[in-house]
Design an enzyme around this catalytic site. Structure first.
Site, PDB file in Angstrom:
ATOM      1  N   SER A  29       8.829   5.550   4.881  1.00 31.63           N
ATOM      2  CA  SER A  29       8.313   6.704   5.021  1.00 31.63           C
ATOM      3  C   SER A  29       9.026   7.888   4.777  1.00 31.63           C
ATOM      4  O   SER A  29      10.004   8.154   5.417  1.00 31.63           O
ATOM      5  CB  SER A  29       7.387   6.549   6.328  1.00 31.63           C
ATOM      6  OG  SER A  29       6.653   7.495   6.582  1.00 31.63           O
ATOM      7  N   HIS A  39       6.385   7.906  18.733  1.00 30.41           N
ATOM      8  CA  HIS A  39       5.431   8.368  17.668  1.00 30.41           C
ATOM      9  C   HIS A  39       4.565   9.399  17.937  1.00 30.41           C
ATOM     10  O   HIS A  39       4.171  10.240  17.146  1.00 30.41           O
ATOM     11  CB  HIS A  39       4.992   7.153  17.024  1.00 30.41           C
ATOM     12  CG  HIS A  39       4.069   7.328  15.796  1.00 30.41           C
ATOM     13  ND1 HIS A  39       2.940   7.669  15.500  1.00 30.41           N
ATOM     14  CD2 HIS A  39       4.707   7.671  14.433  1.00 30.41           C
ATOM     15  CE1 HIS A  39       2.606   7.883  14.479  1.00 30.41           C
ATOM     16  NE2 HIS A  39       3.580   8.057  13.767  1.00 30.41           N
ATOM     17  N   PHE A  76       3.630  17.352  14.293  1.00 26.38           N
ATOM     18  CA  PHE A  76       3.279  17.655  13.098  1.00 26.38           C
ATOM     19  C   PHE A  76       1.712  18.204  13.208  1.00 26.38           C
ATOM     20  O   PHE A  76       1.622  19.251  12.346  1.00 26.38           O
ATOM     21  CB  PHE A  76       3.079  16.442  12.365  1.00 26.38           C
ATOM     22  CG  PHE A  76       2.782  16.446  10.835  1.00 26.38           C
ATOM     23  CD1 PHE A  76       3.642  17.000   9.929  1.00 26.38           C
ATOM     24  CD2 PHE A  76       1.696  16.150  10.481  1.00 26.38           C
ATOM     25  CE1 PHE A  76       3.023  17.335   8.761  1.00 26.38           C
ATOM     26  CE2 PHE A  76       0.934  16.281   9.327  1.00 26.38           C
ATOM     27  CZ  PHE A  76       1.850  16.840   8.267  1.00 26.38           C
ATOM     28  N   GLU A  86       0.707  -1.096   0.151  1.00 29.53           N
ATOM     29  CA  GLU A  86      -0.155  -0.011  -0.013  1.00 29.53           C
ATOM     30  C   GLU A  86       0.884   1.273   0.250  1.00 29.53           C
ATOM     31  O   GLU A  86       2.061   1.212   0.447  1.00 29.53           O
ATOM     32  CB  GLU A  86      -0.855  -0.105   1.250  1.00 29.53           C
ATOM     33  CG  GLU A  86      -0.433   0.126   2.531  1.00 29.53           C
ATOM     34  CD  GLU A  86      -0.113   1.508   2.891  1.00 29.53           C
ATOM     35  OE1 GLU A  86      -0.699   2.538   2.477  1.00 29.53           O
ATOM     36  OE2 GLU A  86       0.153   1.639   4.130  1.00 29.53           O
ATOM     37  N   HIS A 120       4.584   7.400   2.009  1.00 31.79           N
ATOM     38  CA  HIS A 120       5.190   6.207   2.354  1.00 31.79           C
ATOM     39  C   HIS A 120       4.968   4.914   1.611  1.00 31.79           C
ATOM     40  O   HIS A 120       3.615   5.052   0.705  1.00 31.79           O
ATOM     41  CB  HIS A 120       4.666   5.984   4.001  1.00 31.79           C
ATOM     42  CG  HIS A 120       3.332   5.299   4.204  1.00 31.79           C
ATOM     43  ND1 HIS A 120       2.476   5.993   5.162  1.00 31.79           N
ATOM     44  CD2 HIS A 120       2.786   4.283   3.571  1.00 31.79           C
ATOM     45  CE1 HIS A 120       1.478   5.317   5.140  1.00 31.79           C
ATOM     46  NE2 HIS A 120       1.339   4.144   4.248  1.00 31.79           N
ATOM     47  N   ARG A 153      -5.699  -0.016   3.655  1.00 33.15           N
ATOM     48  CA  ARG A 153      -5.416   0.297   2.285  1.00 33.15           C
ATOM     49  C   ARG A 153      -5.009  -0.848   1.686  1.00 33.15           C
ATOM     50  O   ARG A 153      -4.609  -0.885   0.304  1.00 33.15           O
ATOM     51  CB  ARG A 153      -4.401   1.448   2.142  1.00 33.15           C
ATOM     52  CG  ARG A 153      -4.827   2.711   2.412  1.00 33.15           C
ATOM     53  CD  ARG A 153      -3.824   3.907   2.434  1.00 33.15           C
ATOM     54  NE  ARG A 153      -2.815   3.832   3.114  1.00 33.15           N
ATOM     55  CZ  ARG A 153      -2.627   4.426   4.519  1.00 33.15           C
ATOM     56  NH1 ARG A 153      -3.919   5.322   4.810  1.00 33.15           N
ATOM     57  NH2 ARG A 153      -1.655   4.559   5.082  1.00 33.15           N
TER      58      ARG A 153
END
Length: 343
Positions: free
Chosen positions: A210, A290, A297, A137, A314, A172
């Site tokens: 990524s 993470h 972000f 994906e 990614h 995905r």
């Protein structure tokens, strides 16, 4: 809104998505589309490592020679560099094919085989992934550019629905419509006693590449990325490199794209191998390293009113044992999967 899953790979689900059918993501994202003629791809990585003065020049000469052998069958190629946890400067050439037979013909050529077997005084490794298309994906934050596998596949989707929520990567995957993608088996190691180790991967190892491209940014966005986002991202990448085993991460590299002269570009990527997609999801959703990346972000995205030039992307693979090959020659013992080798 379109599904990320290329239409010819869609099937009735026995495993539901995490979202309702009317879910609307808060911002757009795109995936690569897979031509029905493509059944399998190749993402190959050829690494050269050293830590002495002059090793980088020798490694660069080697990857240039290897790059020069690539023919029209290769669909895209990157060159990246990083200094690993043992202080070894490493260059990795990463070509992509959409025809596994073309890849095998290339590797079997006499000139290529000679380069791959050359005694250079450096460490060399190959990490070869050959996933079938239902086992991959992709996701891209901008409509104007794709990287890595997306460049190899060439085609882009309309804006897709399955993103901007925890668990969206699994949704995905075409194969995840019917398969839980649970890991099975163990890593296997075979050493020849002459400096070469081959690693056998187990079922459903997950790999993510990524990336970040800050080249298009400017002004306040560029300052915020370099001063606030990138340091937190680097800290998370260093955690996975040094302590990722606590979370099911076998290895992680935080790499900088370079040109064929070795000059750094304004592009980077994290490249990690996980025991399973579930382990990757658990780290993403719950681990402080993470959550710090994600929180920083999102704070800056909101500060900039979602008006970003930064490109994020990614590609993720979940592979069977016969879709992975890891081979290390004269490498230090913490290189790649060697760090998982019993000692």
């Amino acid at each position: 809104m379109d599904s990320s899953i290329t239409p010819h790979l869609a099937c009735p689900r026995s495993r539901p998505r995490r979202i309702a059918d009317d879910y609307a993501p808060p911002y757009p994202a795109w995936s690569a589309r897979i031509d029905p003629a493509i059944g399998q791809v190749v993402m190959a990585s050829y690494g050269v490592q050293g830590r002495e003065s002059g090793d980088v020049a020798a490694a660069l000469a080697h990857v240039r020679a290897l790059r020069a052998t690539l023919d029209a069958d290769v669909r895209h190629v990157d060159l990246a560099r990083y200094v690993d946890e043992a202080g070894y400067d490493t260059l990795v050439l990463q070509p992509y094919w959409t025809d596994p037979e073309a890849f095998r013909r290339w590797e079997a050529r006499a000139d290529v085989a000679a380069l791959l077997a050359a005694e250079t005084g450096l460490g060399h490794f190959r990490e070869i992934l050959t996933p079938t298309v239902e086992r991959l994906e992709t996701l891209y934050s901008t409509e104007d550019e794709m990287e890595g596998l997306g460049r190899a596949l060439e085609r882009r989707s309309p804006p897709v629905q399955e993103h901007a929520y925890w668990g969206s990567a699994r949704d995905r995957f075409p194969i995840a419509q019917t398969d839980a993608l649970e890991p099975a088996g163990q890593l296997g190691f075979a050493a020849d006693g002459a400096g070469r180790v081959t690693v056998r991967g187990h079922d459903n190892i997950a790999i993510i590449r990524s990336g970040q491209d800050w080249g298009p940014t400017g002004g306040e966005e560029r300052r915020l990325y370099l001063a606030e986002i990138e340091p937190v991202l680097r800290a998370g990448m260093d955690f996975l490199r040094d302590r990722g085993g606590e979370c099911g991460c076998y290895l992680n590299r935080y790499m900088r794209i370079v040109d064929m002269d070795g000059a750094p570009q304004e592009k980077s990527f994290g490249w990690s191998y996980w025991r399973s997609l579930g382990d990757m999801e658990n780290w993403s959703e719950a681990h402080p390293s993470h959550l710090a990346i994600f929180g920083t972000f999102m704070r800056i995205v909101q500060q900039l009113n979602f008006d970003l030039k930064l490109r994020l992307w990614h590609e993720v693979y979940v592979v069977t044992p016969d879709q992975q090959l890891y081979d290390y020659r004269n490498c230090h013992p913490d290189t790649g999967f060697l760090k998982q080798m019993p000692r």
